[in-house]
Design a protein around this motif. Structure first.
Motif, PDB file in Angstrom:
ATOM      1  N   TRP A  42       0.848  -1.190   0.000  1.00 36.57           N
ATOM      2  CA  TRP A  42       0.000   0.000   0.000  1.00 36.57           C
ATOM      3  C   TRP A  42       0.886   1.242   0.000  1.00 36.57           C
ATOM      4  CZ3 TRP A  42      -4.470  -0.950   4.058  1.00 36.57           C
ATOM      5  CH2 TRP A  42      -5.236  -2.045   3.644  1.00 36.57           C
ATOM      6  N   HIS A  43       0.527   2.240  -0.808  1.00 38.82           N
ATOM      7  CA  HIS A  43       1.386   3.426  -0.903  1.00 38.82           C
ATOM      8  C   HIS A  43       0.557   4.673  -1.187  1.00 38.82           C
ATOM      9  CE1 HIS A  43       1.196   4.107  -5.314  1.00 38.82           C
ATOM     10  NE2 HIS A  43       0.964   2.814  -5.358  1.00 38.82           N
ATOM     11  N   THR A  44       1.203   5.835  -1.064  1.00 33.62           N
ATOM     12  CA  THR A  44       0.555   7.116  -1.326  1.00 33.62           C
ATOM     13  C   THR A  44       1.321   7.932  -2.361  1.00 33.62           C
ATOM     14  OG1 THR A  44       1.746   8.109   0.546  1.00 33.62           O
ATOM     15  CG2 THR A  44      -0.468   7.256   0.984  1.00 33.62           C
ATOM     16  N   LEU A  45       2.123   7.284  -3.172  1.00 36.96           N
ATOM     17  CA  LEU A  45       2.870   7.985  -4.212  1.00 36.96           C
ATOM     18  C   LEU A  45       1.913   8.578  -5.247  1.00 36.96           C
ATOM     19  CD1 LEU A  45       5.656   5.318  -4.707  1.00 36.96           C
ATOM     20  CD2 LEU A  45       5.978   7.591  -3.718  1.00 36.96           C
ATOM     21  N   THR A  46       2.314   9.700  -5.841  1.00 37.28           N
ATOM     22  CA  THR A  46       1.465  10.361  -6.831  1.00 37.28           C
ATOM     23  C   THR A  46       2.280  10.723  -8.071  1.00 37.28           C
ATOM     24  OG1 THR A  46       1.903  12.534  -5.847  1.00 37.28           O
ATOM     25  CG2 THR A  46      -0.046  11.360  -5.058  1.00 37.28           C
ATOM     26  N   ASN A  47       1.557  11.041  -9.106  1.00 37.38           N
ATOM     27  CA  ASN A  47       2.136  11.579 -10.345  1.00 37.38           C
ATOM     28  C   ASN A  47       3.290  10.722 -10.876  1.00 37.38           C
ATOM     29  OD1 ASN A  47       0.322  13.746 -10.117  1.00 37.38           O
ATOM     30  ND2 ASN A  47       1.728  14.864  -8.790  1.00 37.38           N
ATOM     31  N   ALA A  48       4.410  11.359 -11.205  1.00 32.71           N
ATOM     32  CA  ALA A  48       5.513  10.648 -11.847  1.00 32.71           C
ATOM     33  C   ALA A  48       6.121   9.585 -10.940  1.00 32.71           C
ATOM     34  CB  ALA A  48       6.591  11.648 -12.276  1.00 32.71           C
ATOM     35  N   ASN A  49       6.160   9.832  -9.637  1.00 33.64           N
ATOM     36  CA  ASN A  49       6.739   8.850  -8.716  1.00 33.64           C
ATOM     37  C   ASN A  49       5.868   7.603  -8.617  1.00 33.64           C
ATOM     38  OD1 ASN A  49       8.675  10.767  -8.333  1.00 33.64           O
ATOM     39  ND2 ASN A  49       8.055  11.321  -6.265  1.00 33.64           N
ATOM     40  N   LYS A  50       4.572   7.789  -8.655  1.00 35.33           N
ATOM     41  CA  LYS A  50       3.652   6.649  -8.668  1.00 35.33           C
ATOM     42  C   LYS A  50       3.848   5.830  -9.937  1.00 35.33           C
ATOM     43  CE  LYS A  50      -1.277   5.512  -8.975  1.00 35.33           C
ATOM     44  NZ  LYS A  50      -2.656   6.071  -9.075  1.00 35.33           N
ATOM     45  N   ALA A  51       3.939   6.500 -11.071  1.00 36.45           N
ATOM     46  CA  ALA A  51       4.125   5.800 -12.344  1.00 36.45           C
ATOM     47  C   ALA A  51       5.434   5.015 -12.354  1.00 36.45           C
ATOM     48  CB  ALA A  51       4.094   6.797 -13.497  1.00 36.45           C
ATOM     49  N   GLU A  52       6.491   5.587 -11.790  1.00 36.93           N
ATOM     50  CA  GLU A  52       7.780   4.905 -11.739  1.00 36.93           C
ATOM     51  C   GLU A  52       7.715   3.667 -10.852  1.00 36.93           C
ATOM     52  OE1 GLU A  52      11.709   3.901 -12.411  1.00 36.93           O
ATOM     53  OE2 GLU A  52      10.420   5.325 -13.474  1.00 36.93           O
ATOM     54  N   PHE A  53       7.052   3.776  -9.717  1.00 35.63           N
ATOM     55  CA  PHE A  53       6.931   2.632  -8.810  1.00 35.63           C
ATOM     56  C   PHE A  53       6.122   1.518  -9.464  1.00 35.63           C
ATOM     57  CE2 PHE A  53       5.247   0.831  -4.619  1.00 35.63           C
ATOM     58  CZ  PHE A  53       6.411   0.116  -4.382  1.00 35.63           C
ATOM     59  N   GLU A  54       5.041   1.868 -10.125  1.00 33.25           N
ATOM     60  CA  GLU A  54       4.218   0.867 -10.815  1.00 33.25           C
ATOM     61  C   GLU A  54       5.014   0.174 -11.914  1.00 33.25           C
ATOM     62  OE1 GLU A  54       0.920   3.208 -12.080  1.00 33.25           O
ATOM     63  OE2 GLU A  54      -0.202   2.938 -10.214  1.00 33.25           O
ATOM     64  N   LYS A  55       5.840   0.948 -12.610  1.00 35.34           N
ATOM     65  CA  LYS A  55       6.665   0.376 -13.680  1.00 35.34           C
ATOM     66  C   LYS A  55       7.671  -0.630 -13.118  1.00 35.34           C
ATOM     67  CE  LYS A  55      10.245   2.407 -15.479  1.00 35.34           C
ATOM     68  NZ  LYS A  55      11.172   3.347 -16.179  1.00 35.34           N
TER      69      LYS A  55
END
Length: 446
Positions: A42-55
């Motif tokens: 579970w995380h609260t990352l947003t925007n570009a950082n969220k996309a990088e983590f998902e990748k």
């Protein structure tokens, strides 16, 4: 004889077929038993950082078949915490949760639902992991130096500046201001010579204008050695101490606000978007803003340390390392705990960790990740390498981090008082006094 021979051959073929079918069934059963171990983050990352983590998670799931990571994102840390409380009650907790630095990591580790990371690493060590910040990741370590959580989102406050606007204002983009007084001169040129409507914007204002004003100027933020000094084996109570340095700084920011030098200030990352669009000349924010800035089109920017006051110190100090981390949860079978560490070990690999650091602005996890980033990354962003490399030094007493009870409830109070002072609604001295009094009362609560 021929018929008997053919009949025997036929029986052999049928028997072989039955053996093959039986073997195939066993293999299929084996495949079923070898299904990947499921772990949830579970995380609260947003925007570009969220996309990088998902990748990165997709890449991890694709590279191996033993573990499958699933993600659940939340819009705010508060929403995640509420869901985590419900999950604990239902005994359906995720394996890892992202928690913000509350400046009381040992209190978090005391919860029965939390499994300190050093316990997992004792069973399943991450090989060859020489941590980049062994001394300054105090926000994820206990008083014995043991790692309580995975410091995946470790960050520091920095100053970003728009190189194109600096050139337009006749400023040297390779030599940004180092003191607040010099920065005022640059902001005036951005406003007057370059006609910039947003010379200076500040996100994460409590970190920038209160917390790190102390270590940057080689002072303590709270009493009792920033709350780290122990009494009878336990951390001593700490209280905020805002002296004349703070009064001077908050007064200066109020003046900048009146003269339209400081046009945006919040305790979140809202100003990041304005800077990313090229609307602001200078942005002070956490280094984790880098991901959004790198994703912006036609933005050329540099990175510099936060300014200091040369009247307070001749040599500026280092900021606090803060941010958020991935905390392991209790109550999972051994196979999931092992899979959790396997995932964290993969994130720690030099190439993977370097990509995360380069794409997000979070500090490198390991020494190897820092070295892997040197050539290809830092040449693109002036000043970035020097800022990150400076954090490798052994921290002074003032920069080790700080401990304050209930700080997650104190921080919003500090932000409100800053707003009151910057907006001219409350005199700076009164705002700081109010902040100290309210913080002391909250810190004494259980």
């Amino acid at each position: 004889m021929k018929n008997l021979h053919e009949a025997g051959l036929s029986r052999a073929i049928r028997a072989t077929g039955r053996v093959w079918i039986f073997g195939a069934a066993l293999m299929a059963a084996g495949v079923a038993h070898a299904a990947p171990v499921q772990i949830q983050v579970w995380h609260t990352l947003t925007n570009a950082n969220k996309a990088e983590f998902e990748k990165l998670v997709k890449q991890y799931n694709k590279e191996q078949n033993d573990v499958e990571v699933t993600l659940r994102d939340f819009t705010t840390p508060q929403a995640l915490q509420q869901a985590a409380v419900a999950a604990v009650a239902a005994k359906k907790t995720p394996n890892l949760v992202q928690l913000q630095d509350n400046h009381s990591p040992e209190v978090v580790a005391e919860y029965k639902s939390i499994k300190p990371l050093y316990e997992l690493l004792a069973k399943y060590p991450i090989k060859d992991a020489t941590w980049f910040l062994p001394s300054t990741t105090s926000f994820t370590r206990d008083s014995k130096g043991r790692l309580l959580a995975f410091p995946y989102m470790a960050e520091i406050p920095v100053m970003f500046y728009n190189m194109a606007l600096y050139k337009k204002a006749g400023l040297n983009p390779n030599q940004p201001a180092r003191t607040w007084q010099d920065l005022q001169g640059e902001l005036l040129k951005l406003r007057d010579a370059a006609d910039v409507e947003c010379p200076y914007a500040s996100g994460d204002q409590v970190q920038v204008h209160l917390e790190n004003l102390a270590p940057i100027n080689n002072q303590l933020y709270t009493s009792n050695g920033n709350g780290i000094e122990a009494t009878k084996g336990k951390p001593a109570p700490a209280s905020l101490q805002f002296d004349t340095l703070y009064m001077r700084h908050v007064s200066l920011m109020a003046t900048w606000k009146r003269s339209l030098l400081l046009t945006q200030h919040t305790n979140d990352d809202t100003p990041d978007a304005s800077f990313a669009k090229g609307q602001c000349g200078v942005l002070t924010a956490s280094s984790g803003a880098l991901g959004e800035l790198l994703a912006a089109k036609n933005l050329s920017f540099g990175v510099a340390p936060l300014p200091y006051y040369d009247q307070a110190t001749k040599t500026p100090g280092k900021p606090f390392v803060s941010g958020s981390a991935l905390w392991a949860m209790e109550g999972h079978p051994t196979v999931q705990d092992k899979a959790t560490v396997d995932f964290l070990a993969w994130l720690s690999k030099p190439v993977i960790a370097a990509e995360w650091h380069q794409s997000t602005g979070y500090l490198p996890l390991t020494e190897a990740a820092f070295r892997a980033s040197e050539v290809s990354f830092y040449s693109r962003i002036p000043g970035a390498q020097a800022v990150v490399a400076s954090m490798r030094a052994q921290p002074t007493v003032t920069a080790r981090g700080f401990r304050v009870n209930n700080y997650d409830r104190i921080e919003p109070v500090l932000s409100r008082e800053l707003d009151e002072a910057f907006d001219g609604k409350t005199p700076p001295v009164a705002a700081l006094t109010n902040a100290i009094d309210q913080a002391r009362a909250i810190a004494q609560q259980r």
